[in-house]
Design a protein around this motif. Structure first.
Motif, PDB file in Angstrom:
ATOM      1  N   LEU A 164      -3.596 -13.045  35.818  1.00 11.75           N
ATOM      2  CA  LEU A 164      -2.683 -12.378  34.896  1.00 11.75           C
ATOM      3  C   LEU A 164      -2.534 -10.932  35.319  1.00 11.75           C
ATOM      4  N   ASP A 165      -1.678 -10.195  34.596  1.00 10.91           N
ATOM      5  CA  ASP A 165      -1.493  -8.787  34.935  1.00 10.91           C
ATOM      6  C   ASP A 165      -2.091  -7.892  33.855  1.00 10.91           C
ATOM      7  N   THR A 198      -0.470  -7.932  30.362  1.00 11.35           N
ATOM      8  CA  THR A 198      -0.856  -9.068  29.531  1.00 11.35           C
ATOM      9  C   THR A 198      -2.248  -8.866  28.956  1.00 11.35           C
ATOM     10  N   ALA A 242      -0.049 -16.650  25.502  1.00 12.70           N
ATOM     11  CA  ALA A 242       0.146 -16.083  26.837  1.00 12.70           C
ATOM     12  C   ALA A 242       0.182 -17.182  27.891  1.00 12.70           C
ATOM     13  N   ARG A 295       2.313 -16.258  31.221  1.00 14.09           N
ATOM     14  CA  ARG A 295       1.784 -14.936  31.543  1.00 14.09           C
ATOM     15  C   ARG A 295       0.332 -14.994  32.021  1.00 14.09           C
TER      16      ARG A 295
END
Length: 208
Positions: A169-170, A173, A187, A192
């Motif tokens: 994930l980033d 997120t 998510a 995400r």
């Protein structure tokens, strides 16, 4: 070491702040929740702290029973700092502060330092289950021990051994999860978060 400062109030909140209310103390706890750390590692992951202040805080924390210092056996033969059981009890305090402060992360300032493992404790709040999880961000890797009752709850870098699930994930997120803007399963459903792994924990995290 300077004499211990106190609010001199017969109040549990005041007594707690006597021990952890100084600048940097709780951030040192945040770092030590990952397990034993060398002084140089602590200094590297606490950008902005001076060597004098860090050394002073560590001595005060040891005096107050929050940390201990021990020498690793050869070939390491270096000193590390780690939390006592009393220090470990600050995890829910750190988690509550992180939850309260999460709305302030809506925008990352140009002057903000960042480390991948700083997202570990916020992400931990949004996960259920038990086991070792490895997390991949653009900023780097860290790992989490879900359901840990004692010892480290997270660590920097790849998981020690085969994780039961891997998350990709980033940072945005992670931040949204930490401040409750969405649930982990939301998510995952939105694409995400990618959860890989075939074990029970990976299936729980995917909502299967």
């Amino acid at each position: 070491m300077s004499p211990r400062r106190s609010y001199d109030q017969y109040c549990s909140t005041a007594r707690a702040l006597d021990a952890v209310g100084d600048r940097w103390t709780l951030l040192i706890v945040r770092e030590l929740l990952a397990g034993p750390r060398r002084y140089t590692d602590l200094h590297a992951d606490l950008p902005g702290v001076s060597t004098d202040v860090l050394a002073s805080r560590l001595k005060e924390m040891e005096r107050d029973g929050l940390t201990t210092r021990r020498r690793l056996p050869p070939p390491g033969a270096v000193y590390v700092y780690e939390l006592t059981s009393r220090g470990q009890e600050l995890l829910p305090v750190i988690q509550a502060l992180g939850s309260w402060g999460a709305p302030a992360l809506a925008e990352r300032r140009a002057t903000d330092a960042v480390r991948a493992h700083w997202f570990a404790l916020p992400l931990l709040r949004s996960l259920q289950g038990e086991g070792l999880v490895e997390v991949h961000l653009d900023e780097g890797l860290f790992h989490l021990w879900l359901g840990a009752q004692d010892g480290p709850v997270y660590g920097d870098g790849p998981a020690p051994g085969e994780p039961e699930a891997r998350l990709t994930l980033d940072a945005e997120t992670c931040t949204d999860l930490g401040r409750g803007a969405l649930t982990f399963h939301q998510a995952v459903a939105a694409g995400r978060v990618e959860v890989s792994g075939d074990g029970t924990l990976a299936k729980v995290l995917r909502g299967e």
